[in-house]
Design a protein around this motif. Structure first.
Motif, PDB file in Angstrom:
ATOM      1  N   SER A 162      19.211   1.145   0.439  1.00 23.84           N
ATOM      2  CA  SER A 162      18.486   2.132  -0.371  1.00 23.84           C
ATOM      3  C   SER A 162      18.343   3.459   0.357  1.00 23.84           C
ATOM      4  CB  SER A 162      17.103   1.598  -0.737  1.00 23.84           C
ATOM      5  OG  SER A 162      17.219   0.426  -1.503  1.00 23.84           O
ATOM      6  N   CYS A 163      18.245   3.411   1.666  1.00 17.12           N
ATOM      7  CA  CYS A 163      18.081   4.635   2.448  1.00 17.12           C
ATOM      8  C   CYS A 163      19.343   5.492   2.462  1.00 17.12           C
ATOM      9  CB  CYS A 163      17.636   4.312   3.871  1.00 17.12           C
ATOM     10  SG  CYS A 163      15.904   3.810   3.949  1.00 17.12           S
ATOM     11  N   LEU A 164      20.470   4.945   2.039  1.00 15.50           N
ATOM     12  CA  LEU A 164      21.689   5.745   1.920  1.00 15.50           C
ATOM     13  C   LEU A 164      21.460   6.906   0.951  1.00 15.50           C
ATOM     14  CD1 LEU A 164      24.422   2.961   1.784  1.00 15.50           C
ATOM     15  CD2 LEU A 164      23.837   4.455   3.713  1.00 15.50           C
ATOM     16  N   PHE A 165      20.531   6.714   0.032  1.00 17.25           N
ATOM     17  CA  PHE A 165      20.174   7.783  -0.911  1.00 17.25           C
ATOM     18  C   PHE A 165      19.823   9.057  -0.163  1.00 17.25           C
ATOM     19  CE2 PHE A 165      16.444  10.044  -2.504  1.00 17.25           C
ATOM     20  CZ  PHE A 165      16.959  10.581  -3.686  1.00 17.25           C
ATOM     21  N   PHE A 166      19.111   8.936   0.932  1.00 17.08           N
ATOM     22  CA  PHE A 166      18.639  10.123   1.647  1.00 17.08           C
ATOM     23  C   PHE A 166      19.773  10.896   2.308  1.00 17.08           C
ATOM     24  CE2 PHE A 166      14.866   7.459   1.290  1.00 17.08           C
ATOM     25  CZ  PHE A 166      14.064   8.351   0.599  1.00 17.08           C
ATOM     26  N   THR A 174      11.398  12.614  -7.116  1.00 16.02           N
ATOM     27  CA  THR A 174      12.546  11.700  -7.004  1.00 16.02           C
ATOM     28  C   THR A 174      12.537  11.003  -5.645  1.00 16.02           C
ATOM     29  OG1 THR A 174      13.837  13.091  -8.496  1.00 16.02           O
ATOM     30  CG2 THR A 174      15.064  11.526  -7.130  1.00 16.02           C
ATOM     31  N   VAL A 175      12.291  11.762  -4.597  1.00 19.11           N
ATOM     32  CA  VAL A 175      12.212  11.174  -3.250  1.00 19.11           C
ATOM     33  C   VAL A 175      11.080  10.150  -3.200  1.00 19.11           C
ATOM     34  CG1 VAL A 175      11.688  11.658  -0.831  1.00 19.11           C
ATOM     35  CG2 VAL A 175      13.245  13.153  -2.085  1.00 19.11           C
ATOM     36  N   ALA A 176       9.915  10.505  -3.741  1.00 16.67           N
ATOM     37  CA  ALA A 176       8.777   9.574  -3.740  1.00 16.67           C
ATOM     38  C   ALA A 176       9.096   8.323  -4.546  1.00 16.67           C
ATOM     39  CB  ALA A 176       7.534  10.269  -4.285  1.00 16.67           C
ATOM     40  N   MET A 177       9.815   8.482  -5.650  1.00 16.10           N
ATOM     41  CA  MET A 177      10.179   7.325  -6.471  1.00 16.10           C
ATOM     42  C   MET A 177      11.105   6.396  -5.702  1.00 16.10           C
ATOM     43  SD  MET A 177      11.956   7.192 -10.248  1.00 16.10           S
ATOM     44  CE  MET A 177      13.455   7.967  -9.668  1.00 16.10           C
ATOM     45  N   VAL A 178      12.069   6.945  -4.985  1.00 14.44           N
ATOM     46  CA  VAL A 178      12.972   6.118  -4.181  1.00 14.44           C
ATOM     47  C   VAL A 178      12.190   5.415  -3.069  1.00 14.44           C
ATOM     48  CG1 VAL A 178      14.953   6.159  -2.601  1.00 14.44           C
ATOM     49  CG2 VAL A 178      15.041   7.442  -4.741  1.00 14.44           C
ATOM     50  N   LEU A 179      11.272   6.135  -2.436  1.00 13.58           N
ATOM     51  CA  LEU A 179      10.429   5.501  -1.407  1.00 13.58           C
ATOM     52  C   LEU A 179       9.569   4.390  -2.006  1.00 13.58           C
ATOM     53  CD1 LEU A 179       9.341   8.596   0.712  1.00 13.58           C
ATOM     54  CD2 LEU A 179      10.857   6.731   1.421  1.00 13.58           C
ATOM     55  N   ALA A 180       9.066   4.603  -3.210  1.00 13.41           N
ATOM     56  CA  ALA A 180       8.282   3.555  -3.879  1.00 13.41           C
ATOM     57  C   ALA A 180       9.151   2.325  -4.129  1.00 13.41           C
ATOM     58  CB  ALA A 180       7.697   4.080  -5.191  1.00 13.41           C
ATOM     59  N   PHE A 181      10.381   2.563  -4.546  1.00 13.04           N
ATOM     60  CA  PHE A 181      11.303   1.439  -4.755  1.00 13.04           C
ATOM     61  C   PHE A 181      11.535   0.683  -3.447  1.00 13.04           C
ATOM     62  CE2 PHE A 181      15.608  -0.240  -4.397  1.00 13.04           C
ATOM     63  CZ  PHE A 181      15.593  -1.176  -5.421  1.00 13.04           C
ATOM     64  N   ILE A 182      11.797   1.426  -2.390  1.00  7.53           N
ATOM     65  CA  ILE A 182      12.084   0.802  -1.094  1.00  7.53           C
ATOM     66  C   ILE A 182      10.879   0.001  -0.601  1.00  7.53           C
ATOM     67  CG2 ILE A 182      12.540   1.284   1.351  1.00  7.53           C
ATOM     68  CD1 ILE A 182      14.240   3.703   0.368  1.00  7.53           C
ATOM     69  N   THR A 183       9.703   0.609  -0.642  1.00 11.51           N
ATOM     70  CA  THR A 183       8.518  -0.092  -0.136  1.00 11.51           C
ATOM     71  C   THR A 183       8.103  -1.245  -1.038  1.00 11.51           C
ATOM     72  OG1 THR A 183       7.088   1.572  -1.179  1.00 11.51           O
ATOM     73  CG2 THR A 183       7.649   1.902   1.151  1.00 11.51           C
ATOM     74  N   GLY A 184       8.266  -1.080  -2.350  1.00 16.21           N
ATOM     75  CA  GLY A 184       7.954  -2.176  -3.276  1.00 16.21           C
ATOM     76  C   GLY A 184       8.895  -3.350  -3.089  1.00 16.21           C
ATOM     77  N   LYS A 204       0.839  -1.207   0.000  1.00 15.09           N
ATOM     78  CA  LYS A 204       0.000   0.000   0.000  1.00 15.09           C
ATOM     79  C   LYS A 204       0.872   1.255   0.000  1.00 15.09           C
ATOM     80  CE  LYS A 204      -3.854  -2.321   2.230  1.00 15.09           C
ATOM     81  NZ  LYS A 204      -4.636  -2.504   3.443  1.00 15.09           N
ATOM     82  N   ALA A 205       1.957   1.220   0.775  1.00 11.43           N
ATOM     83  CA  ALA A 205       2.900   2.346   0.793  1.00 11.43           C
ATOM     84  C   ALA A 205       3.541   2.509  -0.581  1.00 11.43           C
ATOM     85  CB  ALA A 205       3.957   2.134   1.864  1.00 11.43           C
ATOM     86  N   PHE A 206       3.868   1.392  -1.231  1.00 10.43           N
ATOM     87  CA  PHE A 206       4.406   1.452  -2.598  1.00 10.43           C
ATOM     88  C   PHE A 206       3.416   2.143  -3.530  1.00 10.43           C
ATOM     89  CE2 PHE A 206       3.722  -0.472  -6.754  1.00 10.43           C
ATOM     90  CZ  PHE A 206       4.858  -0.032  -7.409  1.00 10.43           C
ATOM     91  N   ALA A 207       2.165   1.725  -3.478  1.00  9.87           N
ATOM     92  CA  ALA A 207       1.157   2.285  -4.385  1.00  9.87           C
ATOM     93  C   ALA A 207       1.008   3.794  -4.189  1.00  9.87           C
ATOM     94  CB  ALA A 207      -0.181   1.573  -4.189  1.00  9.87           C
ATOM     95  N   VAL A 208       0.997   4.234  -2.945  1.00  5.08           N
ATOM     96  CA  VAL A 208       0.836   5.664  -2.653  1.00  5.08           C
ATOM     97  C   VAL A 208       2.060   6.455  -3.096  1.00  5.08           C
ATOM     98  CG1 VAL A 208       0.621   7.353  -0.788  1.00  5.08           C
ATOM     99  CG2 VAL A 208      -0.817   5.310  -0.783  1.00  5.08           C
ATOM    100  N   THR A 209       3.266   6.015  -2.720  1.00  4.61           N
ATOM    101  CA  THR A 209       4.467   6.771  -3.078  1.00  4.61           C
ATOM    102  C   THR A 209       4.720   6.746  -4.581  1.00  4.61           C
ATOM    103  OG1 THR A 209       5.860   4.855  -2.534  1.00  4.61           O
ATOM    104  CG2 THR A 209       5.613   6.555  -0.834  1.00  4.61           C
ATOM    105  N   ASN A 210       4.409   5.645  -5.231  1.00  2.00           N
ATOM    106  CA  ASN A 210       4.556   5.563  -6.679  1.00  2.00           C
ATOM    107  C   ASN A 210       3.610   6.548  -7.368  1.00  2.00           C
ATOM    108  OD1 ASN A 210       5.831   4.074  -8.965  1.00  2.00           O
ATOM    109  ND2 ASN A 210       3.683   3.635  -9.420  1.00  2.00           N
ATOM    110  N   THR A 211       2.383   6.632  -6.868  1.00  2.00           N
ATOM    111  CA  THR A 211       1.411   7.569  -7.429  1.00  2.00           C
ATOM    112  C   THR A 211       1.858   9.012  -7.225  1.00  2.00           C
ATOM    113  OG1 THR A 211      -0.379   5.986  -7.038  1.00  2.00           O
ATOM    114  CG2 THR A 211      -1.007   8.303  -7.338  1.00  2.00           C
TER     115      THR A 211
END
Length: 164
Positions: free
Chosen positions: A140-144, A111-121, A64-71
């Motif tokens: 993946s969180c090293l990105f931040f 870009t931040v949301a896309m990385v979060l989508a990757f992490i949650t997915g 669900k977190a993936f779906a939201v952040t990806n959107t």
């Protein structure tokens, strides 16, 4: 004298060249997140029945977190593309900078949301192997950390540009 030199450095032509690069990035984010929305992590239920064709991981919180952040990533990058298009006809430097800054900020958040989508997915798919899922998420969180340093520079530059 220095302010005038700085002002001359950022001509409408320079701004438009940078916008072209940002437009490509925004389009890539929109494309990737659009595709990820249909290529669901975990796949689809192919068995006959009421859940046929539904995403397998629909009930998982990480999914669900993936779906939201990806959107969010897709919508913000698409908005940035639209802002670049609406700002394209302007020749005035200040109007161009206003559109440029608005769109650039949307691309940053996308870009931040896309990385979060990757992490949650990734977490949703690897949840059965919790150690691997956590290792991938932490890496993946090293990105931040890197992102934090870059964003400070960007906002400082935006403040300098707006004061010229």
């Amino acid at each position: 004298m220095k302010a005038n030199d700085e002002r001359k450095r950022f001509t409408p032509t320079d701004i438009k060249k940078t916008e072209d690069t940002h437009l490509i990035v925004a389009a890539l984010i929109a494309t990737v997140t659009f595709a990820a929305g249909f290529t669901m992590p975990g796949g689809y239920d192919g068995n006959r029945g009421p859940n046929q064709g539904m995403a397998i991981l629909t009930r998982e919180i990480a999914f669900k977190a993936f779906a939201v952040t990806n959107t969010i990533a897709m919508i913000l990058s698409t908005c940035a593309i639209e802002i670049y298009f609406f700002g394209a006809p302007y020749k005035d430097r200040d109007k161009l900078l206003k559109h440029y800054n608005s769109a650039a900020n949307l691309v940053v958040v996308a870009t931040v949301a896309m990385v979060l989508a990757f992490i949650t997915g990734t977490y949703a798919v690897l949840e059965q192997s919790r150690a691997l899922a956590i290792a991938v998420c932490v890496t993946s969180c090293l990105f931040f950390g890197i992102f934090n340093n870059l964003i400070k520079e960007r906002f400082n530059m935006a403040i300098e540009l707006s004061s010229l």
